[in-house]
Design a protein around this motif. Sequence first.
Motif, PDB file in Angstrom:
ATOM      1  N   GLU A   1       0.838  -1.200   0.000  1.00  0.00           N
ATOM      2  CA  GLU A   1       0.000   0.000   0.000  1.00  0.00           C
ATOM      3  C   GLU A   1       0.875   1.253   0.000  1.00  0.00           C
ATOM      4  O   GLU A   1       0.613   2.211  -0.717  1.00  0.00           O
ATOM      5  CB  GLU A   1      -0.915  -0.002   1.230  1.00  0.00           C
TER       6      GLU A   1
ATOM      7  N   LYS B   1      -4.227  -5.200  -1.654  1.00  0.00           N
ATOM      8  CA  LYS B   1      -5.555  -5.776  -1.372  1.00  0.00           C
ATOM      9  C   LYS B   1      -5.484  -7.292  -1.315  1.00  0.00           C
ATOM     10  O   LYS B   1      -6.091  -7.916  -0.441  1.00  0.00           O
ATOM     11  CB  LYS B   1      -6.558  -5.339  -2.438  1.00  0.00           C
TER      12      LYS B   1
ATOM     13  N   TYR C   1     -14.923  -0.816   5.008  1.00  0.00           N
ATOM     14  CA  TYR C   1     -13.904  -1.482   5.838  1.00  0.00           C
ATOM     15  C   TYR C   1     -13.603  -0.710   7.116  1.00  0.00           C
ATOM     16  O   TYR C   1     -13.413  -1.306   8.177  1.00  0.00           O
ATOM     17  CB  TYR C   1     -12.636  -1.717   5.018  1.00  0.00           C
TER      18      TYR C   1
ATOM     19  N   THR D   1      -6.176   1.241   2.038  1.00  0.00           N
ATOM     20  CA  THR D   1      -5.796   0.905   0.662  1.00  0.00           C
ATOM     21  C   THR D   1      -6.831   1.462  -0.321  1.00  0.00           C
ATOM     22  O   THR D   1      -6.485   2.060  -1.337  1.00  0.00           O
ATOM     23  CB  THR D   1      -5.661  -0.621   0.486  1.00  0.00           C
ATOM     24  N   TYR D   2      -8.115   1.271   0.006  1.00  0.00           N
ATOM     25  CA  TYR D   2      -9.162   1.787  -0.879  1.00  0.00           C
ATOM     26  C   TYR D   2      -9.184   3.315  -0.882  1.00  0.00           C
ATOM     27  O   TYR D   2      -9.398   3.934  -1.921  1.00  0.00           O
ATOM     28  CB  TYR D   2     -10.529   1.222  -0.477  1.00  0.00           C
TER      29      TYR D   2
ATOM     30  N   LEU E   1      -7.290  -2.347   4.967  1.00  0.00           N
ATOM     31  CA  LEU E   1      -8.030  -2.441   3.699  1.00  0.00           C
ATOM     32  C   LEU E   1      -8.737  -1.118   3.392  1.00  0.00           C
ATOM     33  O   LEU E   1      -8.743  -0.660   2.249  1.00  0.00           O
ATOM     34  CB  LEU E   1      -9.044  -3.587   3.760  1.00  0.00           C
TER      35      LEU E   1
END
Length: 199
Positions: A25, A34, A77, A64-65, A61
């Motif tokens: 990430e 991911k 998340y 990361t998004y 997560l």
Amino acid sequence: MVLTLSKKNYESTAIIYANLGSAHERLNNFNESKNYALKALDLYQNKVDNPLALIRTYSNLGSTYMSQNKLDEARYYYTKSLELNEAQNNEGQLTVLLNNMAELERKSGHLEDAKLKGKKALQLASELNYNEEKMVSLKTLSLIEEDRKEFENALAYYRKYIDLSDSLLEISNIQKTQQALEQNKIAMDQLSREKDKSQ
């Protein structure tokens, strides 16, 4: 990782997956990030009983998004992480999550909600003396106030962020100097002992 998998050491494998996910990430390798985070999540959900690690994996997560501006996925998340943290009542993790949510709300354009979460994170970080997250709170609040066109407030938060950053750097430099002095003393003592032996 092959070794931990072959020995069915699921906890160590989950830790490795989670660390790889975080590393990717930071490198902006979001698909790999991911992939590893989801593998860690699967182990924490099905094989390993570690609630705090599960909370952190959901949070990772979400980050990361959010790094990809996929805000709905990030919200899902982060919300899961917050829900699980309610049962654990881990204030340090709550501070991290509030900072994440403040930035998510800022990016979503929900500036009042972002400010509330950012201020709550700052208060909690101050109470816990959690300086790393306090810095995150101050920087995020500065950005929120800038987006709100409250430039004086933005500058005030940014100054506090710089002051804290400088003070932590100074502490780090003092600690490094002390460590170097201690290592030097150990080396001098060792030389002195060797000299005594040779005499």
